[in-house]
Design a protein around this motif. Structure first.
Motif, mmCIF file in Angstrom:
data_model
loop_
_atom_site.group_PDB
_atom_site.id
_atom_site.type_symbol
_atom_site.label_atom_id
_atom_site.label_comp_id
_atom_site.label_asym_id
_atom_site.label_seq_id
_atom_site.Cartn_x
_atom_site.Cartn_y
_atom_site.Cartn_z
ATOM 1 N N ARG A 141 0.831 -1.212 0.000
ATOM 2 C CA ARG A 141 0.000 0.000 0.000
ATOM 3 C C ARG A 141 0.858 1.253 0.000
ATOM 4 N NH1 ARG A 141 -2.848 -1.908 4.620
ATOM 5 N NH2 ARG A 141 -3.919 -3.684 3.724
ATOM 6 N N ASN A 142 1.905 1.254 0.825
ATOM 7 C CA ASN A 142 2.788 2.433 0.866
ATOM 8 C C ASN A 142 3.469 2.652 -0.483
ATOM 9 O OD1 ASN A 142 2.256 3.086 3.564
ATOM 10 N ND2 ASN A 142 3.867 1.742 4.342
ATOM 11 N N ILE A 143 3.855 1.555 -1.133
ATOM 12 C CA ILE A 143 4.506 1.663 -2.446
ATOM 13 C C ILE A 143 3.509 2.186 -3.487
ATOM 14 C CG2 ILE A 143 5.517 0.297 -4.331
ATOM 15 C CD1 ILE A 143 6.768 -1.486 -2.030
ATOM 16 N N ARG A 144 2.293 1.652 -3.473
ATOM 17 C CA ARG A 144 1.241 2.131 -4.391
ATOM 18 C C ARG A 144 1.042 3.644 -4.219
ATOM 19 N NH1 ARG A 144 -4.374 0.789 -2.109
ATOM 20 N NH2 ARG A 144 -3.612 2.469 -0.756
ATOM 21 N N ASP A 145 0.944 4.106 -2.980
ATOM 22 C CA ASP A 145 0.696 5.535 -2.737
ATOM 23 C C ASP A 145 1.857 6.399 -3.212
ATOM 24 O OD1 ASP A 145 -1.675 4.755 -1.649
ATOM 25 O OD2 ASP A 145 -1.105 5.102 0.445
ATOM 26 N N ALA A 146 3.089 5.936 -2.971
ATOM 27 C CA ALA A 146 4.255 6.731 -3.373
ATOM 28 C C ALA A 146 4.381 6.786 -4.899
ATOM 29 C CB ALA A 146 5.530 6.142 -2.761
ATOM 30 N N LEU A 147 4.122 5.654 -5.573
ATOM 31 C CA LEU A 147 4.193 5.640 -7.038
ATOM 32 C C LEU A 147 3.098 6.540 -7.622
ATOM 33 C CD1 LEU A 147 4.824 1.830 -7.797
ATOM 34 C CD2 LEU A 147 6.490 3.699 -7.960
ATOM 35 N N SER A 148 1.908 6.465 -7.036
ATOM 36 C CA SER A 148 0.791 7.272 -7.547
ATOM 37 C C SER A 148 1.057 8.762 -7.367
ATOM 38 C CB SER A 148 -0.514 6.891 -6.842
ATOM 39 O OG SER A 148 -0.792 5.527 -7.044
ATOM 40 N N ALA A 149 1.696 9.126 -6.249
ATOM 41 C CA ALA A 149 2.007 10.541 -6.015
ATOM 42 C C ALA A 149 3.076 11.038 -6.985
ATOM 43 C CB ALA A 149 2.463 10.741 -4.569
ATOM 44 N N ALA A 150 4.056 10.174 -7.289
ATOM 45 C CA ALA A 150 5.145 10.587 -8.179
ATOM 46 C C ALA A 150 4.729 10.528 -9.651
ATOM 47 C CB ALA A 150 6.369 9.695 -7.949
ATOM 48 N N ASP A 151 3.748 9.718 -9.972
ATOM 49 C CA ASP A 151 3.311 9.496 -11.356
ATOM 50 C C ASP A 151 1.779 9.416 -11.375
ATOM 51 O OD1 ASP A 151 2.944 8.586 -13.984
ATOM 52 O OD2 ASP A 151 3.476 6.507 -13.489
ATOM 53 N N PRO A 152 1.099 10.578 -11.196
ATOM 54 C CA PRO A 152 -0.363 10.575 -11.036
ATOM 55 C C PRO A 152 -1.101 9.946 -12.229
ATOM 56 C CG PRO A 152 0.556 12.735 -10.510
ATOM 57 C CD PRO A 152 1.670 11.926 -11.098
ATOM 58 N N GLU A 153 -0.542 10.068 -13.435
ATOM 59 C CA GLU A 153 -1.204 9.450 -14.602
ATOM 60 C C GLU A 153 -1.325 7.942 -14.449
ATOM 61 O OE1 GLU A 153 0.432 10.348 -18.465
ATOM 62 O OE2 GLU A 153 0.698 12.436 -17.834
ATOM 63 N N GLY A 154 -0.413 7.342 -13.667
ATOM 64 C CA GLY A 154 -0.432 5.893 -13.509
ATOM 65 C C GLY A 154 -1.219 5.427 -12.298
ATOM 66 N N ALA A 155 -1.878 6.345 -11.606
ATOM 67 C CA ALA A 155 -2.494 5.986 -10.321
ATOM 68 C C ALA A 155 -3.465 4.815 -10.424
ATOM 69 C CB ALA A 155 -3.188 7.202 -9.711
ATOM 70 N N SER A 156 -4.335 4.822 -11.443
ATOM 71 C CA SER A 156 -5.320 3.729 -11.516
ATOM 72 C C SER A 156 -4.622 2.416 -11.888
ATOM 73 C CB SER A 156 -6.434 4.061 -12.512
ATOM 74 O OG SER A 156 -5.885 4.313 -13.774
ATOM 75 N N PHE A 157 -3.556 2.512 -12.682
ATOM 76 C CA PHE A 157 -2.746 1.336 -13.032
ATOM 77 C C PHE A 157 -2.124 0.727 -11.767
ATOM 78 C CE2 PHE A 157 1.559 -0.197 -14.163
ATOM 79 C CZ PHE A 157 1.271 -1.115 -15.169
ATOM 80 N N TYR A 158 -1.532 1.582 -10.918
ATOM 81 C CA TYR A 158 -0.886 1.078 -9.697
ATOM 82 C C TYR A 158 -1.928 0.502 -8.733
ATOM 83 C CZ TYR A 158 3.019 3.885 -11.420
ATOM 84 O OH TYR A 158 4.008 4.419 -12.191
ATOM 85 N N THR A 159 -3.095 1.149 -8.676
ATOM 86 C CA THR A 159 -4.151 0.652 -7.783
ATOM 87 C C THR A 159 -4.615 -0.739 -8.233
ATOM 88 O OG1 THR A 159 -4.852 2.889 -7.292
ATOM 89 C CG2 THR A 159 -6.450 1.156 -6.851
ATOM 90 N N ALA A 160 -4.835 -0.891 -9.538
ATOM 91 C CA ALA A 160 -5.292 -2.197 -10.046
ATOM 92 C C ALA A 160 -4.251 -3.272 -9.761
ATOM 93 C CB ALA A 160 -5.567 -2.105 -11.548
ATOM 94 N N ARG A 161 -2.988 -2.951 -10.013
ATOM 95 C CA ARG A 161 -1.939 -3.955 -9.776
ATOM 96 C C ARG A 161 -1.796 -4.272 -8.281
ATOM 97 N NH1 ARG A 161 1.633 -5.330 -14.036
ATOM 98 N NH2 ARG A 161 3.130 -6.062 -12.488
ATOM 99 N N SER A 162 -1.921 -3.250 -7.432
ATOM 100 C CA SER A 162 -1.757 -3.531 -6.002
ATOM 101 C C SER A 162 -2.934 -4.368 -5.496
ATOM 102 C CB SER A 162 -1.572 -2.254 -5.189
ATOM 103 O OG SER A 162 -2.763 -1.534 -5.114
#
Ligand code: ZN
Length: 297
Positions: A141-162
């Motif tokens: 979860r912490n990794i998903r949040d940090a990636l989403s903050a650094a790369d907002p366009e990928g947020a839904s991608f990171y959420t689905a994968r997490s």
């Protein structure tokens, strides 16, 4: 029609290329965290791992190329809880502007055992939180949040994968609980070289004794070794396990002087390379479960 297809193809190729160029550059302090970042980040993220397969994060000494890698990264993922004592100096010497993300944030930390064999080397927290799958979910979860903050366009991608990865972690957690339930309670006792399984013990009800403390920085004293040999004999502890990151001589000596058998090598602080039995976290935990189950049942 044909023209339309060609155009589509060209668009796909162009967008794929643009994607490859703009991967988010990240660093993971060690192989287990590197695997978590890959699982969540997928093809949007480039992951460089500092302490690779079989390496010891407690005693790691960064090389000049690690400072160069650090300077290029946008995010640096670390475990925290005192595991990476070498990190602040590396960040400073590299001049890196990367955001340092402590993936264990929110973990309920275990304090180092104070039963008289603490080595007083300043590690009062046990850093091996990933050995409890519930904590691995927190890391994810912490990794998903940090990636989403650094790369907002990928947020839904990171959420689905997490979410997909969390489901795999839940399955793993069930497997460990069911697997260890097969071991008779009086045999759920294990010796390992250093104290890396405190969170595993707490979550899954296996008890561990180790001649070295929660860090590999200090050597086990002969008094510690003698104490463990007495304990194995007195409590009839069935098996000792070698860790992939530790020197096997100590455990071989302990096994020789007791009736304990040497179980298969277990993976505590580091994954194996891709040809070994533990190239991912899921593989590592399943391998350790098999190793404990086979030696103890
Ligand atoms: Zn360790």
């Amino acid at each position: 029609m044909l023209k339309h297809l060609t155009l589509c193809f060209a668009l796909v190729v162009t967008s794929t290329m643009a994607h490859a160029q703009s991967k988010l550059e990240t660093i993971a302090s060690m192989s287990i965290i590197g695997d978590f970042v890959r699982q969540i980040g997928g093809e949007r993220v480039q992951v460089t791992t500092l302490v690779g397969a079989g390496g010891d994060t407690h005693t790691f000494q960064p090389a000049p190329q690690d400072a160069r890698r650090m300077a290029q990264a946008k995010l640096v993922f670390i475990n925290g809880l005192g595991l990476e004592g070498w990190l602040p100096r590396l960040v400073q010497s590299s001049g890196s502007k990367a955001k340092v993300v402590t993936v264990s944030t929110g973990v309920k930390a275990i304090r180092e055992a104070s039963d008289g064999h603490s080595h007083g080397h300043g590690h009062d927290l046990d850093p091996h939180a990933w050995q409890d799958v519930a904590n691995a979910k927190l890391y994810a979860r912490n990794i998903r949040d940090a990636l989403s903050a650094a790369d907002p366009e990928g947020a839904s991608f990171y959420t689905a994968r997490s979410e997909a990865y969390m489901a795999e972690l839940d399955q793993l957690d069930r497997e460990i609980k069911q697997g260890l339930a097969q071991i008779p309670p009086e045999r759920r006792r294990v010796i390992t070289s250093h104290d890396a399984f405190g969170y595993f013990a707490k979550a899954y009800g296996l008890s561990f004794v180790a001649p070295q403390g929660v860090s590999t920085e200090a050597e086990a004293s002969s008094r510690d070794v003698a104490r463990i040999i007495r304990q194995i004999r007195a409590e009839k502890i069935p098996a000792v396990f070698l860790e992939n990151i530790a020197d096997p001589r100590l455990m071989t000596q302990i096994a020789r002087e007791t009736d304990a058998k040497i179980g298969p090598r277990v993976y505590s602080d580091s994954l194996s390379d891709s040809s070994g039995p533990a190239p991912t976290y899921l593989d590592m935990m399943r391998h350790n479960l098999r190793a404990f189950s086979e030696a103890l049942r």
